[in-house]
Design a protein around this motif. Structure first.
Motif, PDB file in Angstrom:
ATOM      1  N   GLY A   1      -5.236  -3.204 -12.728  1.00  0.00           N
ATOM      2  CA  GLY A   1      -6.082  -2.174 -12.138  1.00  0.00           C
ATOM      3  C   GLY A   1      -7.431  -2.052 -12.809  1.00  0.00           C
ATOM      4  N   LEU A   2      -7.539  -2.554 -14.013  1.00  0.00           N
ATOM      5  CA  LEU A   2      -8.810  -2.594 -14.736  1.00  0.00           C
ATOM      6  C   LEU A   2      -9.446  -3.979 -14.664  1.00  0.00           C
ATOM      7  CD1 LEU A   2      -7.668  -0.721 -17.963  1.00  0.00           C
ATOM      8  CD2 LEU A   2      -9.317   0.148 -16.308  1.00  0.00           C
ATOM      9  N   LEU A   3      -8.601  -4.991 -14.579  1.00  0.00           N
ATOM     10  CA  LEU A   3      -9.077  -6.379 -14.610  1.00  0.00           C
ATOM     11  C   LEU A   3      -8.830  -7.004 -13.244  1.00  0.00           C
ATOM     12  CD1 LEU A   3      -7.594  -7.102 -18.151  1.00  0.00           C
ATOM     13  CD2 LEU A   3      -9.968  -6.520 -17.590  1.00  0.00           C
ATOM     14  N   THR A   4      -7.799  -7.768 -13.088  1.00  0.00           N
ATOM     15  CA  THR A   4      -7.350  -8.286 -11.791  1.00  0.00           C
ATOM     16  C   THR A   4      -6.017  -8.953 -12.011  1.00  0.00           C
ATOM     17  OG1 THR A   4      -8.048  -9.475  -9.786  1.00  0.00           O
ATOM     18  CG2 THR A   4      -8.377 -10.609 -11.878  1.00  0.00           C
ATOM     19  N   GLN A   5      -5.398  -9.415 -10.950  1.00  0.00           N
ATOM     20  CA  GLN A   5      -4.150 -10.157 -11.052  1.00  0.00           C
ATOM     21  C   GLN A   5      -4.316 -11.495 -10.362  1.00  0.00           C
ATOM     22  OE1 GLN A   5      -1.219  -9.780 -12.710  1.00  0.00           O
ATOM     23  NE2 GLN A   5      -0.823 -11.830 -11.914  1.00  0.00           N
ATOM     24  N   ILE A   6      -4.342 -12.555 -11.131  1.00  0.00           N
ATOM     25  CA  ILE A   6      -4.430 -13.895 -10.559  1.00  0.00           C
ATOM     26  C   ILE A   6      -3.213 -14.140  -9.661  1.00  0.00           C
ATOM     27  CG2 ILE A   6      -4.255 -16.351 -11.135  1.00  0.00           C
ATOM     28  CD1 ILE A   6      -6.003 -15.766 -13.591  1.00  0.00           C
ATOM     29  N   GLY A   7      -3.463 -14.600  -8.446  1.00  0.00           N
ATOM     30  CA  GLY A   7      -2.378 -14.996  -7.549  1.00  0.00           C
ATOM     31  C   GLY A   7      -1.880 -13.950  -6.590  1.00  0.00           C
ATOM     32  N   GLN A   8      -2.210 -12.659  -6.796  1.00  0.00           N
ATOM     33  CA  GLN A   8      -1.651 -11.607  -5.952  1.00  0.00           C
ATOM     34  C   GLN A   8      -2.728 -10.595  -5.579  1.00  0.00           C
ATOM     35  OE1 GLN A   8       1.505 -10.892  -8.968  1.00  0.00           O
ATOM     36  NE2 GLN A   8       2.873 -10.694  -7.206  1.00  0.00           N
ATOM     37  N   ALA A   9      -3.299 -10.768  -4.387  1.00  0.00           N
ATOM     38  CA  ALA A   9      -4.353  -9.856  -3.935  1.00  0.00           C
ATOM     39  C   ALA A   9      -3.827  -8.439  -3.767  1.00  0.00           C
ATOM     40  CB  ALA A   9      -4.951 -10.356  -2.619  1.00  0.00           C
ATOM     41  N   GLY A  10      -2.669  -8.288  -3.126  1.00  0.00           N
ATOM     42  CA  GLY A  10      -2.129  -6.961  -2.862  1.00  0.00           C
ATOM     43  C   GLY A  10      -1.860  -6.175  -4.127  1.00  0.00           C
TER      44      GLY A  10
ATOM     45  N   LEU B   1       0.834  -1.206   0.000  1.00  0.00           N
ATOM     46  CA  LEU B   1       0.000   0.000   0.000  1.00  0.00           C
ATOM     47  C   LEU B   1       0.867   1.254   0.000  1.00  0.00           C
ATOM     48  CD1 LEU B   1      -2.799  -1.122   2.468  1.00  0.00           C
ATOM     49  CD2 LEU B   1      -3.194  -0.338   0.123  1.00  0.00           C
ATOM     50  N   ASP B   2       1.948   1.233   0.762  1.00  0.00           N
ATOM     51  CA  ASP B   2       2.831   2.398   0.805  1.00  0.00           C
ATOM     52  C   ASP B   2       3.515   2.645  -0.540  1.00  0.00           C
ATOM     53  OD1 ASP B   2       2.464   3.445   3.353  1.00  0.00           O
ATOM     54  OD2 ASP B   2       3.940   2.116   4.264  1.00  0.00           O
ATOM     55  N   VAL B   3       3.979   1.577  -1.188  1.00  0.00           N
ATOM     56  CA  VAL B   3       4.720   1.739  -2.443  1.00  0.00           C
ATOM     57  C   VAL B   3       3.786   2.000  -3.623  1.00  0.00           C
ATOM     58  CG1 VAL B   3       6.293   0.650  -4.086  1.00  0.00           C
ATOM     59  CG2 VAL B   3       6.603   0.273  -1.630  1.00  0.00           C
ATOM     60  N   ASN B   4       2.749   1.190  -3.759  1.00  0.00           N
ATOM     61  CA  ASN B   4       1.915   1.230  -4.966  1.00  0.00           C
ATOM     62  C   ASN B   4       0.792   2.244  -4.914  1.00  0.00           C
ATOM     63  OD1 ASN B   4       3.531  -0.874  -5.726  1.00  0.00           O
ATOM     64  ND2 ASN B   4       1.909  -2.362  -6.034  1.00  0.00           N
ATOM     65  N   LEU B   5       0.455   2.750  -3.730  1.00  0.00           N
ATOM     66  CA  LEU B   5      -0.650   3.689  -3.627  1.00  0.00           C
ATOM     67  C   LEU B   5      -0.288   4.953  -2.857  1.00  0.00           C
ATOM     68  CD1 LEU B   5      -3.602   4.509  -4.014  1.00  0.00           C
ATOM     69  CD2 LEU B   5      -4.135   3.212  -1.928  1.00  0.00           C
ATOM     70  N   ARG B   6       0.142   4.801  -1.606  1.00  0.00           N
ATOM     71  CA  ARG B   6       0.366   5.993  -0.786  1.00  0.00           C
ATOM     72  C   ARG B   6       1.477   6.876  -1.341  1.00  0.00           C
ATOM     73  NH1 ARG B   6      -0.206   2.336   4.062  1.00  0.00           N
ATOM     74  NH2 ARG B   6      -2.400   2.496   4.682  1.00  0.00           N
ATOM     75  N   ALA B   7       2.444   6.290  -2.051  1.00  0.00           N
ATOM     76  CA  ALA B   7       3.479   7.106  -2.691  1.00  0.00           C
ATOM     77  C   ALA B   7       2.862   8.069  -3.701  1.00  0.00           C
ATOM     78  CB  ALA B   7       4.513   6.211  -3.369  1.00  0.00           C
ATOM     79  N   HIS B   8       1.807   7.632  -4.388  1.00  0.00           N
ATOM     80  CA  HIS B   8       1.102   8.498  -5.337  1.00  0.00           C
ATOM     81  C   HIS B   8       0.376   9.608  -4.583  1.00  0.00           C
ATOM     82  CE1 HIS B   8       0.751   5.151  -8.631  1.00  0.00           C
ATOM     83  NE2 HIS B   8       1.831   4.989  -7.895  1.00  0.00           N
ATOM     84  N   ILE B   9      -0.307   9.221  -3.522  1.00  0.00           N
ATOM     85  CA  ILE B   9      -1.073  10.199  -2.741  1.00  0.00           C
ATOM     86  C   ILE B   9      -0.143  11.247  -2.143  1.00  0.00           C
ATOM     87  CG2 ILE B   9      -2.552  10.503  -0.713  1.00  0.00           C
ATOM     88  CD1 ILE B   9      -3.570   7.606  -1.259  1.00  0.00           C
ATOM     89  N   ARG B  10       0.974  10.805  -1.585  1.00  0.00           N
ATOM     90  CA  ARG B  10       1.906  11.734  -0.944  1.00  0.00           C
ATOM     91  C   ARG B  10       2.532  12.700  -1.943  1.00  0.00           C
ATOM     92  NH1 ARG B  10       3.764   6.591   2.657  1.00  0.00           N
ATOM     93  NH2 ARG B  10       2.446   7.038   4.469  1.00  0.00           N
TER      94      ARG B  10
ATOM     95  N   VAL C   1      -5.301  -5.176  -5.775  1.00  0.00           N
ATOM     96  CA  VAL C   1      -6.018  -4.145  -5.025  1.00  0.00           C
ATOM     97  C   VAL C   1      -5.333  -2.787  -5.143  1.00  0.00           C
ATOM     98  CG1 VAL C   1      -6.635  -3.401  -2.683  1.00  0.00           C
ATOM     99  CG2 VAL C   1      -7.108  -5.741  -3.412  1.00  0.00           C
ATOM    100  N   THR C   2      -4.012  -2.756  -5.016  1.00  0.00           N
ATOM    101  CA  THR C   2      -3.323  -1.463  -5.066  1.00  0.00           C
ATOM    102  C   THR C   2      -3.324  -0.862  -6.460  1.00  0.00           C
ATOM    103  OG1 THR C   2      -1.180  -2.627  -5.255  1.00  0.00           O
ATOM    104  CG2 THR C   2      -1.859  -1.886  -3.064  1.00  0.00           C
ATOM    105  N   LYS C   3      -3.307  -1.688  -7.486  1.00  0.00           N
ATOM    106  CA  LYS C   3      -3.368  -1.145  -8.845  1.00  0.00           C
ATOM    107  C   LYS C   3      -4.770  -0.619  -9.163  1.00  0.00           C
ATOM    108  CE  LYS C   3       0.932  -1.703  -9.802  1.00  0.00           C
ATOM    109  NZ  LYS C   3       1.818  -0.521  -9.932  1.00  0.00           N
ATOM    110  N   HIS C   4      -5.818  -1.294  -8.659  1.00  0.00           N
ATOM    111  CA  HIS C   4      -7.163  -0.728  -8.758  1.00  0.00           C
ATOM    112  C   HIS C   4      -7.212   0.628  -8.052  1.00  0.00           C
ATOM    113  CE1 HIS C   4      -8.745  -4.604 -10.153  1.00  0.00           C
ATOM    114  NE2 HIS C   4      -9.930  -4.047 -10.279  1.00  0.00           N
ATOM    115  N   ALA C   5      -6.622   0.685  -6.880  1.00  0.00           N
ATOM    116  CA  ALA C   5      -6.671   1.903  -6.078  1.00  0.00           C
ATOM    117  C   ALA C   5      -5.879   3.036  -6.728  1.00  0.00           C
ATOM    118  CB  ALA C   5      -6.145   1.625  -4.676  1.00  0.00           C
TER     119      ALA C   5
END
Length: 264
Positions: free
Chosen positions: A136-145, A102-111, A148-152
């Motif tokens: 982020g548009l579809l999903t990633q088989i095998g990796q929830a994190g 979350l910090d790398v893939n999302l919060r870095a963008h927000i910050r 979710v972070t690419k959708h976010a």
């Protein structure tokens, strides 16, 4: 946006897509600060004779130091490429895995946006480019994190564009499928097994695996046209439309695809 003479920051620029974007910006006359946690960013920046920053954008202090360095080295930042990303844990992951991704893939963008958007809206222009993924548009088989972070990341970019687009902020989201980088293959491709291998194959077999330089060329064209959604793999749009037209059918199809990958 005309890129010549602009000042840009690219995170995750030691290699892969980030390094290719930095090179493409430089070729078009932009000044670029290359940023990465990997010390190899110094060598990548050296090939372009551009400044670099070595640090971690997953923390608020890291993003602050990065932007301060960019303003000191380049002047006002015109474009910010939030490209740094990690694949994260397989499966559900644990508490620490979620904090990190979350910090790398999302919060870095927000910050970064928290620091740059106020000054961009005062100036009446600025460009924020987020690297998400077709996941982020579809999903990633095998990796929830990762999924979710690419959708976010995509959702955050949408919000930025809707909220500040009339104040001069331009936003684009890069959403490729397979690209020939470490995030797809890992550091030791031959050692990938289990769920990680299933996820890797889901991406690699869904379409062509592109070279980072080809992705960067697509990104430059999209920025010059100020296009929001950047799809180096055009077929992703068809997949997204199929998903939206019948969500249940799409989920059933993804389950079958997952089972096929696991069984072969």
């Amino acid at each position: 946006m005309e890129l010549k003479g602009r000042n840009a920051v690219v995170t995750g620029a030691a290699g892969g897509i980030g390094a290719a974007i930095a090179a493409a910006l430089y070729e078009r006359g932009a000044r670029v600060l290359l940023a990465d946690l990997d010390e190899a960013v110094a060598d990548t920046a050296g090939t372009l004779s551009q400044p670099h920053w070595t640090g971690d954008v997953s923390s608020a202090d890291g993003v602050t130091d990065l932007v301060d360095t960019a303003e000191r080295e380049l002047g006002q930042v015109d474009l910010y490429f939030a490209n740094a990303g990690i694949g994260g844990a397989t499966g559900l992951g644990g508490e620490g895995d979620w904090d990190r991704i979350l910090d790398v893939n999302l919060r870095a963008h927000i910050r970064a946006a928290e620091r740059l958007v106020p000054q961009w809206t005062v100036r009446g222009e600025g460009y924020f480019v987020a690297t998400a993924s077709a996941a982020g548009l579809l999903t990633q088989i095998g990796q929830a994190g990762y999924s979710v972070t690419k959708h976010a990341a995509l959702a955050f970019a949408e919000w930025l564009s809707v909220t500040y687009g009339d104040e001069g902020l331009r936003v684009s989201v890069l959403a490729p499928m397979g690209v020939n980088t470490k995030i797809l293959w890992g550091d030791h491709p031959d050692a990938v097994t289990g769920t990680a291998l299933t996820g890797q194959r889901a991406v690699a077999e869904a379409g062509n695996v592109l070279e980072p330089a080809d992705v960067a060329t697509t990104v430059m064209a999209a920025i010059e046209a100020e296009t929001f959604l950047i799809l180096p793999h055009p077929e992703v749009l068809d997949m997204y439309r199929m998903k939206g037209s019948d969500y249940d059918r799409w989920i059933r199809g993804m389950r079958r695809y997952q089972a096929k990958l696991q069984g072969s």
